[in-house]
Design an enzyme around this catalytic site. Structure first.
Site, PDB file in Angstrom:
ATOM      1  N   ASP A   1      18.696  -4.480  18.185  1.00  0.00           N
ATOM      2  CA  ASP A   1      17.469  -4.548  17.397  1.00  0.00           C
ATOM      3  C   ASP A   1      16.477  -5.542  17.998  1.00  0.00           C
ATOM      4  O   ASP A   1      15.405  -5.175  18.470  1.00  0.00           O
ATOM      5  CB  ASP A   1      17.797  -4.968  15.962  1.00  0.00           C
TER       6      ASP A   1
ATOM      7  N   LYS B   1       2.009   7.270   0.472  1.00  0.00           N
ATOM      8  CA  LYS B   1       2.296   8.629   0.004  1.00  0.00           C
ATOM      9  C   LYS B   1       1.180   9.174  -0.883  1.00  0.00           C
ATOM     10  O   LYS B   1       1.157  10.354  -1.197  1.00  0.00           O
ATOM     11  CB  LYS B   1       3.625   8.649  -0.749  1.00  0.00           C
TER      12      LYS B   1
ATOM     13  N   LEU C   1       0.844  -1.193   0.000  1.00  0.00           N
ATOM     14  CA  LEU C   1       0.000   0.000   0.000  1.00  0.00           C
ATOM     15  C   LEU C   1       0.883   1.248   0.000  1.00  0.00           C
ATOM     16  O   LEU C   1       1.751   1.403   0.856  1.00  0.00           O
ATOM     17  CB  LEU C   1      -0.886  -0.007   1.249  1.00  0.00           C
TER      18      LEU C   1
ATOM     19  N   GLY D   1      38.656 -21.083  35.814  1.00  0.00           N
ATOM     20  CA  GLY D   1      37.394 -21.746  36.123  1.00  0.00           C
ATOM     21  C   GLY D   1      36.261 -21.303  35.223  1.00  0.00           C
ATOM     22  O   GLY D   1      35.234 -21.976  35.132  1.00  0.00           O
TER      23      GLY D   1
ATOM     24  N   GLY E   1      12.420   5.926  10.686  1.00  0.00           N
ATOM     25  CA  GLY E   1      13.301   6.968  11.178  1.00  0.00           C
ATOM     26  C   GLY E   1      12.529   8.139  11.747  1.00  0.00           C
ATOM     27  O   GLY E   1      11.315   8.273  11.542  1.00  0.00           O
TER      28      GLY E   1
ATOM     29  N   LYS F   1      19.451   9.233  13.748  1.00  0.00           N
ATOM     30  CA  LYS F   1      19.154   7.912  13.207  1.00  0.00           C
ATOM     31  C   LYS F   1      19.953   6.859  13.981  1.00  0.00           C
ATOM     32  O   LYS F   1      21.016   7.142  14.536  1.00  0.00           O
ATOM     33  CB  LYS F   1      19.505   7.854  11.729  1.00  0.00           C
TER      34      LYS F   1
ATOM     35  N   TYR G   1      20.917   2.422  14.233  1.00  0.00           N
ATOM     36  CA  TYR G   1      20.841   1.010  13.877  1.00  0.00           C
ATOM     37  C   TYR G   1      21.337   0.191  15.067  1.00  0.00           C
ATOM     38  O   TYR G   1      21.819   0.745  16.064  1.00  0.00           O
ATOM     39  CB  TYR G   1      21.680   0.709  12.632  1.00  0.00           C
TER      40      TYR G   1
END
Length: 388
Positions: free
Chosen positions: A163, A69, A66, A226, A92, A131, A133
């Site tokens: 993420d 815009k 879809l 250990g 973003g 931004k 990531y």
């Protein structure tokens, strides 16, 4: 009946931080409809439209292509919102605002909507417009600072916890909000910061830092023999075993299992820790990692063979538990996928392959909005939806 039967989610997520959230909910029975651009869909699809990366994070979903815009595409989304409980996005900063599908807009057509937003740095604060990531989130959350050898630089961790770890926490929040909605009839707004979510996985490393007054240090593969990594027989890069003999009882069990009673002395351990690893490794290098793991584990010593990602899909233990499953994908054929780690005795959801772009557009729009074939054909002709 699946645990989350009845929960309906409009999924406008991409890549991993959002898709991991909605996949987890789909695995528990939620109806997840993924809204994608008709042109290329989720960027995680890659150039093939159905990359392995996308397949691994989008099983058990339906896809609607879809174009938001376009005015018509946006109106269709608003019409769909009325039939769903949750809207999730991880685009973003500023993207949903530009599309005019922010919380206030969607709540105007669906007052009890649960609106969930995954953002790198949250929606407030001086970094909110940056931004982000996965590895950016891990860097600013401290994960790099505790990864690597003590005399080396910070190191990138392997798992994408920034993420997927954020996504699972958002899934928990959505499930909680849905339970609250069932009780009160009210929806709510949820936001999560990847930076903040990532810190959840660092708390053990933070302990000993006097509640933030001291920085945790990098320790590489352990501070003492250990609890460290041992080389095993073989020439594969992953022919190692991790051993955690972290209590006196476990250390005694380790020494007994490798038949080295001379290492049992507490004084020997405290005065010669640098030599203990060398002595134990004399035993491990004579055995493959599975043999070493079995011997130590049966003696009561926590130990784990270092499995490669390929070995995970072939592991007899995981296969016996049904964790590794085979599904048929329309592009890739028969593929192996790792399923939901949690096992609910009264809820079972069959694992389904990730959808092709727009595979469910016609069916969803007909079922939800009662669109006719001719209306759908016009939407295709106008470029509002993808090819049916």
């Amino acid at each position: 009946m699946a645990a989350l039967t009845g929960l309906r989610i409009l999924d406008m997520t991409q890549y991993e931080a959002g898709t991991s959230c909605t996949q987890a909910l789909a695995w528990l029975g939620a109806d997840v409809v993924k809204i994608e651009s008709p042109q290329r869909g989720d960027p995680g699809r890659g150039s093939t439209g159905s990359s392995e990366y996308f397949v691994l994070w989008n099983s058990n979903k339906r896809s609607v292509a879809l174009d938001l815009k376009t005015p018509t595409g946006r109106e269709i989304l608003l019409d769909l919102v009325r039939n769903f409980d949750v809207f999730v996005e991880n685009y973003g900063p500023g993207v949903v605002e530009k599309l005019h599908i922010d919380y206030e807009t969607l709540r105007a057509v669906k007052p009890d909507l649960i609106y969930a937003r995954v953002k790198g740095f949250g929606l407030s604060g001086p970094w909110s417009q940056y931004k982000c990531y996965d590895m950016v989130a891990q860097a600013v959350a401290g994960a790099f600072s505790i990864t690597g050898e003590s005399d080396g630089p910070p190191m990138r961790p392997g798992p994408t916890t920034g993420d997927a770890g954020t996504g699972v926490q958002m899934a928990l929040a959505i499930a909680a909000a849905y339970i609250q909605k069932l009780k009160t009839g009210e929806g709510q707004f949820i936001e999560i910061s990847m930076q903040e979510a990532m810190t959840y996985y660092l708390r053990t490393s933070m302990s000993g830092g006097q509640f933030g007054n001291q920085a945790a240090r990098r320790t590489g593969n352990g501070r003492w023999a250990g609890s460290t990594l041992y080389r095993c027989k073989g020439d594969d890069p992953n022919d190692y075993i991790w051993v955690m003999a972290v209590t006196p009882k476990m250390y005694r069990a380790l020494c007994t299992a490798i038949e080295r009673s001379d290492l049992l002395s507490d004084n020997y351990l405290s005065e010669n820790r640098h030599l203990v690893k060398h002595e134990v490794e004399k035993w491990t290098v004579q055995r493959d990692k599975y043999e070493a793991m079995e011997c130590l584990a049966q003696a009561g010593v926590p130990a784990g063979a270092v499995l490669s990602t390929k070995e995970l899909h072939e592991n007899p233990h995981l296969l016996s538990r049904g964790f590794v499953q085979e599904v048929e994908h329309p592009v890739h054929g028969t593929i192996k996928l790792l399923g939901l780690p949690a096992k609910l005795s009264a809820s079972e959801v069959p694992l389904k392959p990730a959808p092709l772009l727009g595979a469910h557009t016609a069916r969803v729009l007909q079922e939800e909005l009662s669109l006719t074939d001719s209306q759908l054909e016009k939407l295709v002709a106008d470029g509002v939806v993808g090819t049916l």
